[in-house]
Design a protein around this motif. Structure first.
Motif, PDB file in Angstrom:
ATOM      1  N   PRO A   1       0.814  -1.216   0.000  1.00 10.65           N
ATOM      2  CA  PRO A   1       0.000   0.000   0.000  1.00 10.65           C
ATOM      3  C   PRO A   1       0.849   1.269   0.000  1.00 10.65           C
ATOM      4  CG  PRO A   1      -0.790  -1.576   1.633  1.00 10.65           C
ATOM      5  CD  PRO A   1       0.523  -2.074   1.162  1.00 10.65           C
ATOM      6  N   ALA A   2       0.272   2.333  -0.537  1.00 14.85           N
ATOM      7  CA  ALA A   2       1.023   3.570  -0.698  1.00 14.85           C
ATOM      8  C   ALA A   2       1.339   4.228   0.639  1.00 14.85           C
ATOM      9  CB  ALA A   2       0.244   4.541  -1.583  1.00 14.85           C
ATOM     10  N   GLU A   3       0.580   3.881   1.697  1.00 11.46           N
ATOM     11  CA  GLU A   3       0.816   4.437   3.020  1.00 11.46           C
ATOM     12  C   GLU A   3       0.575   3.365   4.060  1.00 11.46           C
ATOM     13  OE1 GLU A   3      -3.660   6.363   3.357  1.00 11.46           O
ATOM     14  OE2 GLU A   3      -1.900   7.667   3.245  1.00 11.46           O
ATOM     15  N   ILE A   4       1.147   3.576   5.228  1.00 13.71           N
ATOM     16  CA  ILE A   4       0.993   2.607   6.314  1.00 13.71           C
ATOM     17  C   ILE A   4      -0.416   2.720   6.895  1.00 13.71           C
ATOM     18  CG2 ILE A   4       1.854   1.891   8.570  1.00 13.71           C
ATOM     19  CD1 ILE A   4       4.566   3.010   7.809  1.00 13.71           C
ATOM     20  N   LEU A   5      -1.080   1.582   7.026  1.00 12.42           N
ATOM     21  CA  LEU A   5      -2.460   1.564   7.508  1.00 12.42           C
ATOM     22  C   LEU A   5      -2.539   0.839   8.845  1.00 12.42           C
ATOM     23  CD1 LEU A   5      -4.214   0.584   4.157  1.00 12.42           C
ATOM     24  CD2 LEU A   5      -3.954   2.880   5.102  1.00 12.42           C
ATOM     25  N   ASP A   6      -3.451   1.311   9.699  1.00 13.26           N
ATOM     26  CA  ASP A   6      -3.690   0.622  10.965  1.00 13.26           C
ATOM     27  C   ASP A   6      -4.371  -0.719  10.732  1.00 13.26           C
ATOM     28  OD1 ASP A   6      -2.570   2.744  12.342  1.00 13.26           O
ATOM     29  OD2 ASP A   6      -4.494   3.767  12.592  1.00 13.26           O
ATOM     30  N   ARG A   7      -5.202  -0.761   9.714  1.00 14.09           N
ATOM     31  CA  ARG A   7      -5.890  -2.010   9.368  1.00 14.09           C
ATOM     32  C   ARG A   7      -5.522  -2.383   7.937  1.00 14.09           C
ATOM     33  NH1 ARG A   7     -12.082  -1.770  10.236  1.00 14.09           N
ATOM     34  NH2 ARG A   7     -11.749  -3.997   9.835  1.00 14.09           N
ATOM     35  N   PRO A   8      -4.516  -3.223   7.753  1.00 15.49           N
ATOM     36  CA  PRO A   8      -4.074  -3.589   6.401  1.00 15.49           C
ATOM     37  C   PRO A   8      -5.171  -4.245   5.567  1.00 15.49           C
ATOM     38  CG  PRO A   8      -2.477  -4.298   8.058  1.00 15.49           C
ATOM     39  CD  PRO A   8      -3.692  -3.852   8.794  1.00 15.49           C
ATOM     40  N   GLU A   9      -6.133  -4.871   6.245  1.00 15.24           N
ATOM     41  CA  GLU A   9      -7.187  -5.570   5.495  1.00 15.24           C
ATOM     42  C   GLU A   9      -8.103  -4.606   4.755  1.00 15.24           C
ATOM     43  OE1 GLU A   9      -8.638  -5.288   9.821  1.00 15.24           O
ATOM     44  OE2 GLU A   9      -6.768  -5.635   8.720  1.00 15.24           O
ATOM     45  N   THR A  10      -8.049  -3.318   5.093  1.00 15.90           N
ATOM     46  CA  THR A  10      -8.888  -2.342   4.409  1.00 15.90           C
ATOM     47  C   THR A  10      -8.227  -1.756   3.165  1.00 15.90           C
ATOM     48  OG1 THR A  10      -8.040  -0.510   5.754  1.00 15.90           O
ATOM     49  CG2 THR A  10      -9.958  -1.719   6.598  1.00 15.90           C
ATOM     50  N   SER A  11      -7.017  -2.147   2.885  1.00 17.23           N
ATOM     51  CA  SER A  11      -6.297  -1.602   1.733  1.00 17.23           C
ATOM     52  C   SER A  11      -6.834  -2.208   0.441  1.00 17.23           C
ATOM     53  CB  SER A  11      -4.796  -1.901   1.858  1.00 17.23           C
ATOM     54  OG  SER A  11      -4.112  -1.541   0.689  1.00 17.23           O
ATOM     55  N   ALA A  12      -7.274  -1.348  -0.474  1.00 18.28           N
ATOM     56  CA  ALA A  12      -7.767  -1.817  -1.772  1.00 18.28           C
ATOM     57  C   ALA A  12      -6.586  -2.050  -2.720  1.00 18.28           C
ATOM     58  CB  ALA A  12      -8.710  -0.791  -2.375  1.00 18.28           C
ATOM     59  N   PRO A  13      -6.731  -2.957  -3.666  1.00 21.33           N
ATOM     60  CA  PRO A  13      -5.676  -3.153  -4.664  1.00 21.33           C
ATOM     61  C   PRO A  13      -5.508  -1.917  -5.545  1.00 21.33           C
ATOM     62  CG  PRO A  13      -7.164  -5.031  -4.595  1.00 21.33           C
ATOM     63  CD  PRO A  13      -7.811  -3.937  -3.794  1.00 21.33           C
ATOM     64  N   PRO A  14      -4.386  -1.777  -6.206  1.00 17.66           N
ATOM     65  CA  PRO A  14      -4.190  -0.641  -7.114  1.00 17.66           C
ATOM     66  C   PRO A  14      -5.049  -0.766  -8.364  1.00 17.66           C
ATOM     67  CG  PRO A  14      -2.349  -2.156  -7.285  1.00 17.66           C
ATOM     68  CD  PRO A  14      -3.203  -2.652  -6.158  1.00 17.66           C
ATOM     69  N   GLN A  15      -5.133   0.312  -9.124  1.00 15.35           N
ATOM     70  CA  GLN A  15      -5.892   0.310 -10.369  1.00 15.35           C
ATOM     71  C   GLN A  15      -5.144  -0.422 -11.487  1.00 15.35           C
ATOM     72  OE1 GLN A  15      -9.078   2.328 -10.789  1.00 15.35           O
ATOM     73  NE2 GLN A  15      -8.901   1.803  -8.634  1.00 15.35           N
ATOM     74  N   ALA A  16      -3.831  -0.287 -11.492  1.00 20.33           N
ATOM     75  CA  ALA A  16      -3.008  -0.925 -12.520  1.00 20.33           C
ATOM     76  C   ALA A  16      -1.626  -1.167 -11.943  1.00 20.33           C
ATOM     77  CB  ALA A  16      -2.913  -0.060 -13.777  1.00 20.33           C
ATOM     78  N   ILE A  17      -0.901  -2.083 -12.548  1.00 24.27           N
ATOM     79  CA  ILE A  17       0.453  -2.421 -12.124  1.00 24.27           C
ATOM     80  C   ILE A  17       1.355  -2.396 -13.342  1.00 24.27           C
ATOM     81  CG2 ILE A  17       1.946  -4.199 -11.146  1.00 24.27           C
ATOM     82  CD1 ILE A  17      -0.343  -5.110  -9.418  1.00 24.27           C
ATOM     83  N   GLU A  18       2.483  -1.723 -13.194  1.00 29.07           N
ATOM     84  CA  GLU A  18       3.476  -1.654 -14.272  1.00 29.07           C
ATOM     85  C   GLU A  18       4.732  -2.407 -13.844  1.00 29.07           C
ATOM     86  OE1 GLU A  18       4.921   2.100 -16.690  1.00 29.07           O
ATOM     87  OE2 GLU A  18       6.240   1.783 -14.952  1.00 29.07           O
TER      88      GLU A  18
END
Length: 228
Positions: free
Chosen positions: A162-179
């Protein structure tokens, strides 16, 4: 009375010299053809390897789902996460089950870069235990470097996910695209761009905690032209 006629020593030397020159020219031409054929076959094998790697990557990344998973230490990891040295781990769908085994259709997959090789790793279980061992496959070799980038919802490219550190990693959505950028010894830089998923829900999981209701979100579609 007929006199015997034959070749003189000088004529034989000249003929042998001519044959030697022709033989040398023929051998040089044949050697050049064989070397060219070998180079073409090596190039074809390399292109075929790159095409197979592209198909494998595309099938994996387009099947990414927003389901977090536990690592071998019991810690919750986001659906997609990156790490150092070209490491990428995610949950994907579409794991075929022709024998109808008692398992889920989701699969935990990872890619890592090690000693000039891009290696694909997959686990038989989604939530890992300490003794869970991956199945490893070398996807590409003779690689100098691997670089992943991730497109967020604001259409900004990120070097980590994830782009930033989250308190709840399970709430992190996948990115829109991957290069994926590969620097290959014999081909230079090769770029792959993949759209992630297709209108899939983000599934934060409570993992047994009380009061944790299911929350879902929908990922926006990407336009055809993805700009960094």
């Amino acid at each position: 009375m007929r006199t015997a006629r034959g070749f003189t020593l000088l004529e034989l030397v000249v003929v042998i010299a001519i044959f030697a020159v022709f033989s040398l020219m023929a051998y040089g031409g044949l050697d050049s053809v064989l070397k060219t054929r070998e180079q073409v076959e090596q190039a074809q094998d390399r292109i075929a390897q790159l095409q197979k790697a592209y198909l494998r990557l595309r099938n994996d990344l387009q099947q990414i789902r927003g389901r977090p998973a536990r690592d071998g230490f019991g810690d919750v990891q986001p659906a997609v996460r990156s790490a150092e040295r070209g490491y990428l781990e995610f949950t994907r769908a579409g794991w075929r089950n022709p024998l109808r085994l008692p398992r889920a259709g989701l699969e935990r997959v990872a890619y890592r870069f090690e000693e000039g090789e891009l290696i694909r790793m997959s686990w038989r279980v989604l939530d890992l235990a300490q003794d869970s061992k991956p199945v490893e496959t070398v996807l590409l070799d003779r690689i100098d470097s691997v670089r992943w980038r991730y497109l967020d919802e604001s259409r900004q490219w990120r070097e980590t996910w994830p782009a930033e550190i989250l308190d709840r990693p399970e709430t992190s959505a996948p990115p829109q695209a991957i290069e994926l950028t590969l620097r290959i010894e014999d081909l230079g830089e090769v770029f792959y761009l993949f759209r992630v998923g297709s209108d899939f829900p983000v599934i934060p999981t409570s993992f047994g905690s009380s009061g944790g209701g299911d929350q879902t979100g929908t990922q926006n579609d990407l336009t055809r032209d993805v700009q960094g």
